[in-house]
Design a protein around this motif. Structure first.
Motif, short mmCIF file in Angstrom:
data_model
loop_
_atom_site.label_atom_id
_atom_site.label_comp_id
_atom_site.label_asym_id
_atom_site.label_seq_id
_atom_site.Cartn_x
_atom_site.Cartn_y
_atom_site.Cartn_z
N GLY A 95 1.11 -1.03 0.19
CA GLY A 95 -0.04 0.13 -0.07
C GLY A 95 0.95 1.25 0.03
N THR A 97 2.78 4.60 -0.89
CA THR A 97 2.25 5.63 -1.77
C THR A 97 3.61 6.13 -2.41
OG1 THR A 97 0.93 6.33 -0.07
CG2 THR A 97 1.89 8.15 -1.39
N ARG A 102 10.93 9.18 -1.63
CA ARG A 102 11.04 7.76 -1.76
C ARG A 102 11.51 7.64 -3.34
NH1 ARG A 102 5.56 5.97 0.85
NH2 ARG A 102 6.13 6.00 3.06
N THR A 145 3.41 7.93 5.09
CA THR A 145 3.16 9.29 4.62
C THR A 145 2.52 10.28 5.54
OG1 THR A 145 1.40 8.42 3.24
CG2 THR A 145 3.61 8.92 2.04
N ASP A 183 -4.36 5.38 6.15
CA ASP A 183 -4.95 5.10 5.05
C ASP A 183 -6.45 4.78 5.17
OD1 ASP A 183 -1.96 5.03 4.86
OD2 ASP A 183 -2.20 4.61 3.00
#
Ligand code: GLN
Length: 248
Positions: A95, A97, A102, A145, A183
């Motif tokens: 998952g 992002t 990154r 994030t 999330d």
């Protein structure tokens, strides 16, 4: 004597051949996925102790397309990028992002899903919108994030980091934090599994999930993108996502 020497030589040659064949097969044919299996419905440990979820199934579908054997390595979320950049895993599905930060360490495939950072609070919380977060203690999963945005927006002193979203949610229930930023899909899972919690009807940030691959592995990036395109076109990706995230 001559015959014995021949037999030894032949045996040695055979051993070397088998070894090379064995080694080659192992390296070429394994596709190692790194993940952090505490993020339902994308990845979690199921009742049989296996890692299941959207990412595990997408990775399996990609491995099948590439005729490779999938192996899944479960590790801390914050170790994933380093493991990928260093080559101890071939790709990361978590998952994860896509972010500029990154991208300095790894490449990303085309996106295969969307995530939204949301806020979980106790049902009777005075926090009603993002604007109410100022001065509150926010629980996050380290290195995500959500963690990075909250630290940037509200300051390190107001953010408490946990090894998993589930632990952050525990801290919320115990009153150690005022809310959890995470999330949306895992948030729904955690709220369903725990009484007295709700997700605020305000979205914090919307993001794209993609597969991280080492910068020096363009060959795999291309193969994964080609496989993803096919799996999107033939409806496999939608089917996997709908299996875990039923339409509301
Ligand atoms: N999407 C978030 C991120 O990439 C969280 C992912 C996760 O916790 N597995 O940081």
């Amino acid at each position: 004597m001559k015959t014995l020497k021949k037999i030894i030589a032949a045996t040695l040659a055979l051993c070397m051949l088998l070894c090379f064949a064995g080694c080659g097969e192992k390296d070429d044919n394994k596709l190692i996925m790194g993940t952090n299996a505490t993020f339902p419905p994308y990845e979690f440990v199921d009742d049989n102790g296996e890692i299941a979820g959207i990412d595990a199934e997408i990775a399996q579908a990609i491995a099948d397309k590439l005729d490779m054997e999938l192996e899944i390595n479960d590790m801390e979320f914050e170790s994933l990028i380093t493991a990928c950049a260093g080559g101890s895993v071939d790709m990361v599905l978590a998952g994860m992002t896509v972010s500029d930060e990154r991208k300095e360490s790894v490449n990303f495939s085309e996106s295969y899903a969307t995530g939204v950072q949301v806020i979980i609070v106790k049902e009777d919380s005075e926090i009603a919108t993002v604007d109410d977060l100022d001065g509150k203690t926010i629980g996050t999963q380290t290195g995500t994030t959500g963690d990075i945005y909250c630290t940037d927006d509200y300051g390190q002193d107001f953010v408490k980091q946990y090894a998993s979203g589930a632990l952050a949610v525990e801290a919320l229930k115990n009153g150690q934090v005022d809310c959890v930023v995470i999330d949306n899909e895992p948030a729904k899972n955690f709220v369903k599994a725990n009484e007295g919690l709700k997700i605020l009807d305000t979205e914090y940030v919307t993001e794209d999930y993609a597969i991280a691959i080492a910068k020096d592995n363009d060959e795999l990036l291309k193969k994964v993108n080609d496989a993803l395109a096919e799996l999107k076109a033939d409806g496999t990706i939608d089917k996997i996502i709908n299996k875990y995230i039923p339409a509301e």
